[in-house]
Scaffold this active site. Structure first.
Site, mmCIF file in Angstrom:
data_model
loop_
_atom_site.group_PDB
_atom_site.id
_atom_site.type_symbol
_atom_site.label_atom_id
_atom_site.label_comp_id
_atom_site.label_asym_id
_atom_site.label_seq_id
_atom_site.Cartn_x
_atom_site.Cartn_y
_atom_site.Cartn_z
ATOM 1 N N GLY A 194 2.298 22.581 -15.222
ATOM 2 C CA GLY A 194 1.870 22.040 -16.504
ATOM 3 C C GLY A 194 1.925 20.537 -16.613
ATOM 4 O O GLY A 194 1.969 19.998 -17.726
ATOM 5 N N ILE A 195 1.898 19.817 -15.492
ATOM 6 C CA ILE A 195 1.999 18.357 -15.548
ATOM 7 C C ILE A 195 0.646 17.660 -15.446
ATOM 8 O O ILE A 195 0.568 16.440 -15.573
ATOM 9 C CB ILE A 195 2.932 17.809 -14.451
ATOM 10 C CG1 ILE A 195 2.377 18.124 -13.050
ATOM 11 C CG2 ILE A 195 4.339 18.351 -14.617
ATOM 12 C CD1 ILE A 195 3.159 17.429 -11.948
ATOM 13 N N LYS A 200 -1.690 18.591 -12.808
ATOM 14 C CA LYS A 200 -2.096 18.632 -11.400
ATOM 15 C C LYS A 200 -3.550 19.057 -11.231
ATOM 16 O O LYS A 200 -4.279 18.505 -10.395
ATOM 17 C CB LYS A 200 -1.157 19.574 -10.655
ATOM 18 C CG LYS A 200 -1.443 19.732 -9.172
ATOM 19 C CD LYS A 200 -0.382 20.613 -8.515
ATOM 20 C CE LYS A 200 -0.524 22.084 -8.836
ATOM 21 N NZ LYS A 200 0.032 22.519 -10.109
ATOM 22 N N VAL A 239 -6.024 18.700 -13.393
ATOM 23 C CA VAL A 239 -6.881 17.595 -13.840
ATOM 24 C C VAL A 239 -6.972 16.533 -12.748
ATOM 25 O O VAL A 239 -8.053 16.012 -12.449
ATOM 26 C CB VAL A 239 -6.345 16.998 -15.157
ATOM 27 C CG1 VAL A 239 -7.127 15.745 -15.539
ATOM 28 C CG2 VAL A 239 -6.415 18.031 -16.279
ATOM 29 N N LYS A 272 -8.591 26.674 -4.455
ATOM 30 C CA LYS A 272 -7.308 27.133 -5.007
ATOM 31 C C LYS A 272 -7.017 28.473 -4.334
ATOM 32 O O LYS A 272 -7.664 29.479 -4.648
ATOM 33 C CB LYS A 272 -7.425 27.304 -6.523
ATOM 34 C CG LYS A 272 -6.212 27.932 -7.193
ATOM 35 C CD LYS A 272 -5.262 26.885 -7.690
ATOM 36 C CE LYS A 272 -4.141 27.514 -8.520
ATOM 37 N NZ LYS A 272 -3.275 26.502 -9.116
ATOM 38 N N GLY A 301 -2.207 23.727 -4.870
ATOM 39 C CA GLY A 301 -1.198 24.769 -4.937
ATOM 40 C C GLY A 301 -0.991 25.237 -6.369
ATOM 41 O O GLY A 301 -1.821 25.000 -7.249
ATOM 42 N N ALA A 302 0.126 25.905 -6.610
ATOM 43 C CA ALA A 302 0.450 26.395 -7.956
ATOM 44 C C ALA A 302 1.845 25.924 -8.322
ATOM 45 O O ALA A 302 2.785 26.106 -7.548
ATOM 46 C CB ALA A 302 0.378 27.920 -8.002
ATOM 47 N N GLY A 303 1.977 25.302 -9.496
ATOM 48 C CA GLY A 303 3.294 24.850 -9.920
ATOM 49 C C GLY A 303 3.876 23.847 -8.949
ATOM 50 O O GLY A 303 3.208 22.909 -8.519
ATOM 51 N N LEU A 338 -5.685 11.355 -21.426
ATOM 52 C CA LEU A 338 -6.987 10.991 -21.976
ATOM 53 C C LEU A 338 -7.191 11.671 -23.322
ATOM 54 O O LEU A 338 -7.003 12.888 -23.447
ATOM 55 C CB LEU A 338 -8.104 11.397 -21.013
ATOM 56 C CG LEU A 338 -8.024 10.784 -19.604
ATOM 57 C CD1 LEU A 338 -9.149 11.324 -18.731
ATOM 58 C CD2 LEU A 338 -8.074 9.268 -19.672
#
Length: 212
Positions: free
Chosen positions: A13-14, A16, A18, A33, A101-103, A186
């Site tokens: 959720g940081i 990544k 985007v 992915k 990746g994921a997380g 943004l």
């Protein structure tokens, strides 16, 4: 061989995905992915296509699509899917490949294997995405230590969020790595705004060479 770049993060959720969209668009790359968990909302591949401006054929299909929005190991168990980590190989493509990746690095793909185990096997240059908010110094330096312990080539850190010069500086100094740039939040998130923000903050050639 075209450049192969793994994008990972210090946490979920940081931003990544985007960042991966911005990088893939800037490099006119192909995006992949490997494992998607959660299909009810827009997937990461869908978001990357929307935000990168890339054609649909530049977004490779996921190797595993899991309905349950959870860590891949748990989502696979709930969905009755066996993830074969040995079958997760980097696709061969004619242009740069951005793999997301994921997380974070230690997210489990199975009960025995984490993402960082697969990244170590691939040995592809890695970009570590890190937030700029409170707590990022510890999380990011721990992630860098884990990457280095497995001899994974680290291109540098891409910061995401509001400017925090001291945190960014101490991370690159203590982590002995590069600050690739910082992608700000943004107000309007679309392909044009993201492309402009990335161009103002990053140098694409920093992602195409060998890790320092």
């Amino acid at each position: 061989m075209s450049a192969r770049i793994v994008v990972t993060g210090t946490d979920t959720g940081i931003g990544k995905t985007v960042f991966a969209a911005a990088l893939a668009g800037a490099l006119d790359a192909t995006y992949w992915k490997p494992v998607q968990s959660g299909l009810e909302d827009e997937t990461d591949s869908g978001a990357v296509q929307r935000l990168s401006g890339l054609a649909a054929d530049r977004i490779l299909p996921e190797r595993y699509r899991l309905r349950t929005p959870a860590s891949p190991h748990l989502a696979a168990e709930i969905d009755g899917v066996d993830i074969d980590v040995a079958a997760l190989e980097l696709p061969s493509v004619s242009r740069p490949l951005v793999v997301e990746g994921a997380g974070g690095l230690m997210v489990p793909l199975t009960r025995e294997t984490t993402y960082i185990d697969v990244f170590a096997r691939w040995a592809a240059p890695l970009v570590l995405c890190a937030r700029t908010s409170l707590g990022t110094i510890n999380h990011t330096l721990l992630s860098i230590e884990a990457i280095r312990a497995r001899d994974i080539p680290l291109l540098g850190v891409a910061f995401l969020g509001d400017e925090n010069l001291d945190s960014e500086q101490i991370i690159v100094e203590l982590g002995h790595t590069r600050r690739l740039g910082r992608l700000p939040r943004l107000e309007r998130l679309d392909a044009a705004a993201l492309r402009a923000a990335f161009a103002a903050a990053f140098e694409p050639r920093d992602f195409l060479g060998d890790a320092p």
